[in-house]
Design a protein around this motif. Structure first.
Motif: not given
Length: 479
Positions: A209-238
C-alpha cells in the motif's frame, strides 16, 4: 467497457501470482453452477516477468487483474539493514510515535533496556569477583542474544527486512527503492497507454500500500496539467464556452468546497468522494488521460506514515503542506487544489485560461479507501495497519472490518494481517446502506473484510466513470 485492477502484494518472500489468484477468487466466484470459470488467464504483455499472468473476468464489463510483483527486487537484505531501521525507530521520542503502536514501542524499549542492564550487571559482577565463573547466571545471556539473533535472521529479516529497505532512505537502499517505484510507475503508465481502460483501480496490501501510494503520486506528476481537448479546433467546447457555460466548475469550485466541509462525519466524506468522481469525469472530458479512480489500501502502514515516512509528526505534516507528500484532500494551492495557467489559450475564437490541479493533487480525482482490523492497545488485531484518515487527511474513508464465518477471533489476532480476502463467500447488504443510514454504519457491526473490499473496488461501477454527469448519483452499485 474495460477496467483494470492492479494488486500490489506486501512483505515477505512472495511467489508470483499467489496474491493475485487469492484476491481474484475472493472478489469474483471461481465458477458458475454449470462449472464454467468466470475468469481465465492470459499472458501479461506489460511485464518482463514470464511468471506473471493477467486474470481476465467474463461478462459485459471486462476486468483485467494485474499483479505488480516486486519481491524479487529485495534480494540481499542483511541483518544490518533491519537493525539500522529498528534503531532509528527505537530512539524516536514519544511525541513522534503514533498512538496505535505506543504499547509495542514502550515494551520494546523496556525489554532492550532491561537486557542491557543485565549484561552490564553480570559483566561487572564477574569482573569484581562477586560471582564465580562456573556459577554465573549471567553467562546464559550470550546464549539468549544468540537465540534472538537467529530469530531476527531467519524470521523477522524475511518480513521486516523488506520494510526496512523500502522505508529507509539510507544510501544502500536508494537503488532498490528506485527500482521498485520505477517499475510500478511503468506498469501504471503502460495501462494508461493501452487506451482501452475506462478505469484503473490500485489495491495495495501491507507494504504494497505504501508502494501504491508512491507510484500513484509519481505518475500523477506526468498527467496533472494535461488537458488536450482545450484547443481552437474543438468546436463543442468552444460553443459551450461561447455560451458562457463553465468548463471546470467541479475542480475550481465544487470539489474544494466539499473538501472545506469535511468535518469528520460520514455524510461530508461521501459528498467529497462524489465530487472526486465528478472531477475525474470533468477532467477526462477536457482530455486529461488520468484513469486511476480508486486507491484501496488494506492493512496499510500508511496509518503510521509520520513515523515511517518522516522524521517526526511535524516533519511529515510539513512535507504534506509543501506538497512533497500527496494528502487527501490535497493541500490547497492559490485557488483550491490547483492554479490558473499563466497564459490563456484559444478555445475557438475566445481566449480561455485553464485551471490545472497541482502536482500533488492526485487525490482530487482519485478516491482513497482504507480497510483495517482494529488493534486495541496495539495488540489485539492488525498492528501493521490502522486508520489512515488521522494522518493523511479527512478525505480518506477508513473502514474497520472483521472476519466473518464465525472466525471473529481471527480479527483480534496478529494473523488478521493476512486475512483481508481469505473468505470466498462473504455476506452482502451491510455496506450497500453506506450513505443512507449513517448511524447504522458508524454504530452497527463491522462488515467482513471481503465484503468491504468488494464494495471498495466496485467492479460494477465502471459505467458511471464513463457517463456520469453533474446531476447523477455516484453511489456504488451492489448486487
Amino acid at each position: 467497457m474495460k477496467q483494470a485492477v492492479v494488486v500490489i502484494h506486501g512483505i515477505g518472500e512472495q511467489r508470483p501470482m499467489d496474491t493475485l489468484r487469492g484476491f481474484v477468487e475472493a472478489m469474483i466466484p471461481t465458477d458458475t453452477p454449470d462449472g464454467k470459470p468466470l475468469y481465465w488467464s492470459k499472458p501479461d504483455r506489460l511485464s518482463r516477468n514470464f511468471d506473471l499472468r493477467v486474470l481476465k473476468s467474463s461478462g459485459r464489463t471486462s476486468t483485467d487483474f494485474y499483479e505488480y510483483y516486486w519481491a524479487h527486487k529485495m534480494q540481499g537484505t542483511k541483518l544490518g539493514h533491519l537493525l539500522g531501521w529498528l534503531w532509528d525507530i527505537f530512539k524516536r521520542p514519544r511525541r513522534d510515535i503514533p498512538d496505535a503502536i505506543v504499547p509495542i514501542w514502550r515494551s520494546t524499549r523496556w525489554t532492550v533496556l532491561a537486557l542491557l542492564l543485565l549484561i552490564a550487571s553480570g559483566a561487572l559482577a564477574a569482573a569484581w569477583g562477586q560471582l564465580p565463573a562456573n556459577d554465573n547466571p549471567f553467562a546464559l545471556i550470550p546464549l539468549l542474544l544468540a537465540a534472538m539473533g537467529l530469530g531476527l535472521r531467519y524470521s523477522a529479516l524475511a518480513y521486516l527486512g523488506d520494510a526496512a529497505r523500502y522505508l529507509s532512505p539510507n544510501p544502500q537502499n536508494v537503488r532498490v527503492r528506485e527500482q521498485i517505484r520505477a517499475d510500478g510507475v511503468d506498469l501504471l503508465r503502460a495501462l494508461h497507454n493501452q487506451g482501452d481502460y475506462e478505469r484503473i483501480i490500485v489495491v495495495g496490501h501491507s507494504l504494497g500500500s505504501v508502494i501504491a501510494y508512491d507510484i500513484v503520486g509519481y505518475l500523477w506528476h506526468e498527467y496533472h496539467d494535461q488537458l488536450t481537448q482545450l484547443n481552437p479546433s474543438n468546436r463543442e467546447l468552444a460553443a459551450r464556452y461561447a455560451n458562457r457555460e463553465p468548463l471546470q466548475p467541479v475542480v475550481k469550485e465544487a470539489l474544494p468546497a466539499a473538501g472545506a466541509l469535511l468535518d469528520g462525519s460520514l455524510g461530508s466524506l461521501l459528498n467529497f468522494r462524489q465530487q472526486q468522481a465528478e472531477a475525474f469525469v470533468e477532467q477526462r472530458g477536457l482530455g486529461n488521460p488520468w484513469r486511476i479512480t480508486d486507491l484501496v489500501t488494506v492493512g496499510s502502514p500508511m496509518a503510521h506514515a509520520s513515523l515511517l515516512l518522516g522524521r517526526s509528526v511535524s516533519d511529515f505534516q510539513q512535507r504534506m503542506e509543501r506538497r512533497e507528500a500527496p494528502a487527501c484532500p490535497p493541500t490547497e494551492d492559490t485557488q483550491g487544489y490547483g492554479y490558473n495557467a499563466r497564459q490563456p489559450l484559444m478555445l475557438g475564437q475566445k481566449p480561455f485560461t485553464p485551471h490545472y490541479l497541482h502536482h500533488a493533487a492526485a487525490f482530487a480525482v482519485t478516491r482513497w479507501t482504507n480497510l483495517y482490523f482494529p488493534a486495541p492497545f496495539g495488540v489485539f488485531g492488525d498492528i501493521v495497519g490502522g486508520p489512515v484518515k488521522p494522518v493523511m487527511g479527512g478525505g480518506v474513508l477508513d473502514l474497520p472490518v472483521t472476519v466473518g464465518n464465525g472466525k471473529g477471533w481471527l480479527a483480534r489476532s496478529w494473523l488478521s494481517h493476512t486475512h483481508y480476502w481469505s473468505e470466498r463467500g462473504g455476506t452482502q447488504g451491510y455496506l450497500s446502506a453506506l450513505g443512507k443510514d449513517e448511524q447504522a454504519i458508524t454504530q452497527g457491526p463491522r462488515p467482513s473484510a471481503t465484503e468491504a473490499l468488494r464494495w471498495a473496488i466496485d467492479l460494477k461501477g465502471v459505467r458511471r466513470f464513463r457517463r456520469v454527469g453533474a446531476q447523477q448519483s455516484l453511489a456504488p452499485e451492489h448486487a
